[in-house]
Design a protein around this motif. Structure first.
Motif, PDB file in Angstrom:
ATOM      1  N   ASN A  70     -56.192  30.398  -6.334  1.00 31.81           N
ATOM      2  CA  ASN A  70     -56.265  31.852  -6.222  1.00 31.81           C
ATOM      3  C   ASN A  70     -55.809  32.213  -4.810  1.00 31.81           C
ATOM      4  OD1 ASN A  70     -56.805  34.510  -6.901  1.00 31.81           O
ATOM      5  ND2 ASN A  70     -58.968  34.391  -6.378  1.00 31.81           N
ATOM      6  N   TYR A  71     -54.960  33.238  -4.717  1.00 32.81           N
ATOM      7  CA  TYR A  71     -54.366  33.579  -3.424  1.00 32.81           C
ATOM      8  C   TYR A  71     -54.584  35.047  -3.092  1.00 32.81           C
ATOM      9  CZ  TYR A  71     -51.763  29.281  -4.458  1.00 32.81           C
ATOM     10  OH  TYR A  71     -51.420  27.992  -4.784  1.00 32.81           O
ATOM     11  N   SER A  72     -54.579  35.329  -1.788  1.00 28.78           N
ATOM     12  CA  SER A  72     -54.601  36.710  -1.338  1.00 28.78           C
ATOM     13  C   SER A  72     -53.350  37.426  -1.850  1.00 28.78           C
ATOM     14  CB  SER A  72     -54.614  36.750   0.192  1.00 28.78           C
ATOM     15  OG  SER A  72     -54.330  38.044   0.660  1.00 28.78           O
ATOM     16  N   PRO A  73     -53.521  38.607  -2.411  1.00 27.70           N
ATOM     17  CA  PRO A  73     -52.346  39.334  -2.923  1.00 27.70           C
ATOM     18  C   PRO A  73     -51.275  39.573  -1.866  1.00 27.70           C
ATOM     19  CG  PRO A  73     -54.353  40.316  -3.752  1.00 27.70           C
ATOM     20  CD  PRO A  73     -54.772  39.293  -2.744  1.00 27.70           C
ATOM     21  N   SER A  74     -51.710  39.779  -0.630  1.00 22.58           N
ATOM     22  CA  SER A  74     -50.743  40.078   0.425  1.00 22.58           C
ATOM     23  C   SER A  74     -49.934  38.857   0.851  1.00 22.58           C
ATOM     24  CB  SER A  74     -51.464  40.677   1.635  1.00 22.58           C
ATOM     25  OG  SER A  74     -52.344  39.722   2.205  1.00 22.58           O
ATOM     26  N   LEU A  75     -50.416  37.669   0.531  1.00 16.57           N
ATOM     27  CA  LEU A  75     -49.738  36.438   0.938  1.00 16.57           C
ATOM     28  C   LEU A  75     -49.257  35.610  -0.251  1.00 16.57           C
ATOM     29  CD1 LEU A  75     -52.217  35.331   3.752  1.00 16.57           C
ATOM     30  CD2 LEU A  75     -49.935  36.313   4.086  1.00 16.57           C
ATOM     31  N   LYS A  76     -49.571  36.047  -1.443  1.00 17.45           N
ATOM     32  CA  LYS A  76     -49.365  35.236  -2.651  1.00 17.45           C
ATOM     33  C   LYS A  76     -47.931  34.761  -2.813  1.00 17.45           C
ATOM     34  CE  LYS A  76     -50.281  35.305  -7.617  1.00 17.45           C
ATOM     35  NZ  LYS A  76     -50.870  36.067  -8.741  1.00 17.45           N
ATOM     36  N   SER A  77     -46.978  35.616  -2.496  1.00 10.10           N
ATOM     37  CA  SER A  77     -45.577  35.257  -2.722  1.00 10.10           C
ATOM     38  C   SER A  77     -45.098  34.135  -1.814  1.00 10.10           C
ATOM     39  CB  SER A  77     -44.695  36.494  -2.524  1.00 10.10           C
ATOM     40  OG  SER A  77     -44.759  36.940  -1.178  1.00 10.10           O
ATOM     41  N   ARG A  78     -45.853  33.887  -0.720  1.00 10.64           N
ATOM     42  CA  ARG A  78     -45.427  32.871   0.253  1.00 10.64           C
ATOM     43  C   ARG A  78     -46.360  31.668   0.317  1.00 10.64           C
ATOM     44  NH1 ARG A  78     -45.239  34.065   5.642  1.00 10.64           N
ATOM     45  NH2 ARG A  78     -46.761  35.769   5.615  1.00 10.64           N
ATOM     46  N   THR A  79     -47.415  31.673  -0.487  1.00  7.55           N
ATOM     47  CA  THR A  79     -48.485  30.681  -0.336  1.00  7.55           C
ATOM     48  C   THR A  79     -48.547  29.697  -1.491  1.00  7.55           C
ATOM     49  OG1 THR A  79     -49.806  32.346   0.841  1.00  7.55           O
ATOM     50  CG2 THR A  79     -50.959  30.388   0.044  1.00  7.55           C
ATOM     51  N   SER A  80     -48.820  28.441  -1.136  1.00  2.00           N
ATOM     52  CA  SER A  80     -49.101  27.419  -2.138  1.00  2.00           C
ATOM     53  C   SER A  80     -50.198  26.513  -1.599  1.00  2.00           C
ATOM     54  CB  SER A  80     -47.854  26.601  -2.438  1.00  2.00           C
ATOM     55  OG  SER A  80     -48.146  25.576  -3.361  1.00  2.00           O
ATOM     56  N   ILE A  81     -51.238  26.322  -2.390  1.00  2.00           N
ATOM     57  CA  ILE A  81     -52.318  25.401  -2.037  1.00  2.00           C
ATOM     58  C   ILE A  81     -52.369  24.311  -3.093  1.00  2.00           C
ATOM     59  CG2 ILE A  81     -54.786  25.121  -1.636  1.00  2.00           C
ATOM     60  CD1 ILE A  81     -54.881  28.031  -0.702  1.00  2.00           C
ATOM     61  N   SER A  82     -52.370  23.071  -2.643  1.00  2.00           N
ATOM     62  CA  SER A  82     -52.383  21.924  -3.544  1.00  2.00           C
ATOM     63  C   SER A  82     -53.434  20.933  -3.081  1.00  2.00           C
ATOM     64  CB  SER A  82     -51.001  21.264  -3.570  1.00  2.00           C
ATOM     65  OG  SER A  82     -50.633  20.843  -2.260  1.00  2.00           O
ATOM     66  N   ARG A  83     -53.623  19.878  -3.859  1.00  2.00           N
ATOM     67  CA  ARG A  83     -54.629  18.891  -3.485  1.00  2.00           C
ATOM     68  C   ARG A  83     -54.161  17.481  -3.809  1.00  2.00           C
ATOM     69  NH1 ARG A  83     -59.576  19.506  -7.933  1.00  2.00           N
ATOM     70  NH2 ARG A  83     -58.365  18.861  -9.766  1.00  2.00           N
ATOM     71  N   ASP A  84     -54.755  16.536  -3.106  1.00  2.00           N
ATOM     72  CA  ASP A  84     -54.548  15.104  -3.324  1.00  2.00           C
ATOM     73  C   ASP A  84     -55.931  14.503  -3.525  1.00  2.00           C
ATOM     74  OD1 ASP A  84     -54.119  12.386  -3.185  1.00  2.00           O
ATOM     75  OD2 ASP A  84     -52.981  12.436  -1.327  1.00  2.00           O
ATOM     76  N   THR A  85     -56.324  14.355  -4.764  1.00  2.00           N
ATOM     77  CA  THR A  85     -57.688  13.908  -5.042  1.00  2.00           C
ATOM     78  C   THR A  85     -57.912  12.453  -4.625  1.00  2.00           C
ATOM     79  OG1 THR A  85     -57.057  13.383  -7.317  1.00  2.00           O
ATOM     80  CG2 THR A  85     -58.020  15.556  -6.902  1.00  2.00           C
ATOM     81  N   SER A  86     -56.871  11.657  -4.624  1.00  2.00           N
ATOM     82  CA  SER A  86     -57.050  10.250  -4.251  1.00  2.00           C
ATOM     83  C   SER A  86     -57.420  10.107  -2.770  1.00  2.00           C
ATOM     84  CB  SER A  86     -55.793   9.453  -4.566  1.00  2.00           C
ATOM     85  OG  SER A  86     -54.694   9.944  -3.832  1.00  2.00           O
ATOM     86  N   ASN A  87     -56.961  11.051  -1.955  1.00  2.00           N
ATOM     87  CA  ASN A  87     -57.266  11.026  -0.525  1.00  2.00           C
ATOM     88  C   ASN A  87     -58.274  12.092  -0.127  1.00  2.00           C
ATOM     89  OD1 ASN A  87     -55.582   8.859   0.516  1.00  2.00           O
ATOM     90  ND2 ASN A  87     -53.858  10.142  -0.112  1.00  2.00           N
ATOM     91  N   ASN A  88     -58.778  12.824  -1.120  1.00  2.00           N
ATOM     92  CA  ASN A  88     -59.757  13.886  -0.883  1.00  2.00           C
ATOM     93  C   ASN A  88     -59.246  14.899   0.155  1.00  2.00           C
ATOM     94  OD1 ASN A  88     -62.241  14.591  -2.122  1.00  2.00           O
ATOM     95  ND2 ASN A  88     -63.320  14.238  -0.190  1.00  2.00           N
ATOM     96  N   GLN A  89     -58.048  15.377  -0.091  1.00  2.32           N
ATOM     97  CA  GLN A  89     -57.416  16.333   0.812  1.00  2.32           C
ATOM     98  C   GLN A  89     -56.888  17.537   0.031  1.00  2.32           C
ATOM     99  OE1 GLN A  89     -54.296  13.768   2.354  1.00  2.32           O
ATOM    100  NE2 GLN A  89     -55.425  13.404   4.254  1.00  2.32           N
ATOM    101  N   PHE A  90     -56.788  18.650   0.696  1.00  2.00           N
ATOM    102  CA  PHE A  90     -56.081  19.787   0.128  1.00  2.00           C
ATOM    103  C   PHE A  90     -55.182  20.384   1.211  1.00  2.00           C
ATOM    104  CE2 PHE A  90     -58.647  23.475   1.651  1.00  2.00           C
ATOM    105  CZ  PHE A  90     -59.787  22.814   2.099  1.00  2.00           C
ATOM    106  N   SER A  91     -54.103  21.007   0.768  1.00  2.00           N
ATOM    107  CA  SER A  91     -53.058  21.412   1.708  1.00  2.00           C
ATOM    108  C   SER A  91     -52.628  22.856   1.494  1.00  2.00           C
ATOM    109  CB  SER A  91     -51.842  20.504   1.555  1.00  2.00           C
ATOM    110  OG  SER A  91     -52.171  19.161   1.864  1.00  2.00           O
TER     111      SER A  91
END
Length: 119
Positions: A59-80
């Motif tokens: 879920n992203y802020s509407p004002s930033l949504k067009s430029r934002t991507s959040i993903s995750r790496d569960t094997s390393n317990n990280q999100f980006s």
């Protein structure tokens, strides 16, 4: 639970800002936590960017949504976070934080990392 941001401190205009949050002491897939990115520009208040949920939904802020991507790496317990087409207005301290879903409160924060957008 500990969160630690990492990534470049300087990004050129029009490029993509990339940050990673490494989580220790708890799994990013545990119900019902939402792994969030928040920023604070100089002299301004906190701004929510978005989150990736325990389920992997985002879920992203509407004002930033067009430029934002959040993903995750569960094997390393990280999100980006990736924020594209940055401008100097994206200069801020960027925080990762955990949102507790039932209480709707941020209970753990990273220390924050300064990102400056400049040529």
């Amino acid at each position: 639970v500990q969160l630690q941001e990492s990534g470049p401190g300087l990004v050129k205009p029009s490029q993509t800002l990339s940050l990673t949050c490494t989580v220790s002491g708890g799994s990013i897939t545990t119900n019902y936590y939402y792994w969030s990115w928040i920023r604070q520009p100089p002299g301004k208040g906190l701004e929510w960017i978005g989150y990736i949920a325990y389920s992997g939904s985002t879920n992203y802020s509407p004002s930033l949504k067009s430029r934002t991507s959040i993903s995750r790496d569960t094997s390393n317990n990280q999100f980006s976070l990736q924020l594209s087409s940055v401008t100097p207005e994206d200069t801020a301290v960027y925080y990762c934080a955990r949102l507790e879903g039932s209480l709707e409160e941020y209970d753990y924060w990273g220390q924050g990392t300064q990102v400056t957008v400049s040529s």
